[in-house]
Design a protein around this motif. Structure first.
Motif, short mmCIF file in Angstrom:
data_model
loop_
_atom_site.label_atom_id
_atom_site.label_comp_id
_atom_site.label_asym_id
_atom_site.label_seq_id
_atom_site.Cartn_x
_atom_site.Cartn_y
_atom_site.Cartn_z
N ARG A 189 -49.73 6.31 23.78
CA ARG A 189 -50.66 5.50 24.57
C ARG A 189 -51.00 4.21 23.84
NH1 ARG A 189 -55.62 5.29 23.91
NH2 ARG A 189 -57.08 4.46 25.35
N SER A 190 -51.27 4.30 22.54
CA SER A 190 -51.58 3.11 21.75
C SER A 190 -50.41 2.14 21.76
CB SER A 190 -51.91 3.50 20.31
OG SER A 190 -53.07 4.28 20.26
N VAL A 226 -50.21 0.32 25.14
CA VAL A 226 -51.21 -0.75 25.27
C VAL A 226 -50.77 -1.96 24.46
CG1 VAL A 226 -53.59 -1.41 24.74
CG2 VAL A 226 -53.12 0.82 25.78
N GLU A 227 -50.34 -1.73 23.22
CA GLU A 227 -49.89 -2.84 22.39
C GLU A 227 -48.68 -3.53 23.01
OE1 GLU A 227 -47.96 -3.69 18.01
OE2 GLU A 227 -49.36 -2.00 18.21
N TYR A 251 -58.70 -3.20 23.99
CA TYR A 251 -58.12 -2.60 25.19
C TYR A 251 -57.89 -1.09 25.02
CZ TYR A 251 -57.65 -7.06 27.49
OH TYR A 251 -57.93 -8.25 28.09
N GLN A 252 -57.52 -0.67 23.84
CA GLN A 252 -57.28 0.76 23.61
C GLN A 252 -58.55 1.58 23.79
OE1 GLN A 252 -55.51 0.70 19.70
NE2 GLN A 252 -53.46 0.80 20.54
N ARG A 253 -59.69 1.01 23.47
CA ARG A 253 -60.95 1.76 23.61
C ARG A 253 -61.25 2.11 25.06
NH1 ARG A 253 -63.00 -1.66 19.32
NH2 ARG A 253 -63.69 -3.22 20.80
#
Length: 86
Positions: free
Chosen positions: A4-5, A8-9, A82-84
């Motif tokens: 997921r991280s 997003v990146e 954004y990851q939060r």
């Protein structure tokens, strides 16, 4: 880094490349986690387009809720914002 991280990146990197191409930048070059956003190759208009495009793609605008002192300064800080929420 979780999948997921990474997603997003990668989304942010992809949109940065799109915006760079649309605003006349050939290529942004290497952007590391500690790259200062003002040194990324995008100017202020490019960064505004980036944030708007990310909002279109994610449905999330983190900058509407962040105090000015918490705005990201580096690429990794931008990804973390954004990851939060995603």
């Amino acid at each position: 880094m979780t999948i997921r991280s990474y997603q997003v990146e990668q989304l942010i990197r992809d949109v940065m490349d799109e915006v760079a191409a649309e605003t006349g930048r050939e290529e942004l070059g290497v952007i590391e986690g500690n790259t200062v956003l003002s040194d990324s190759g995008l100017d202020s208009l490019g960064f505004a387009i980036l944030v708007a495009r990310l909002e279109q793609k994610t449905g999330y605008d983190p900058f509407s809720r962040l105090p000015a002192e918490q705005f990201p300064h580096t690429f990794s800080e931008l990804v973390a914002v954004y990851q939060r929420e995603l």
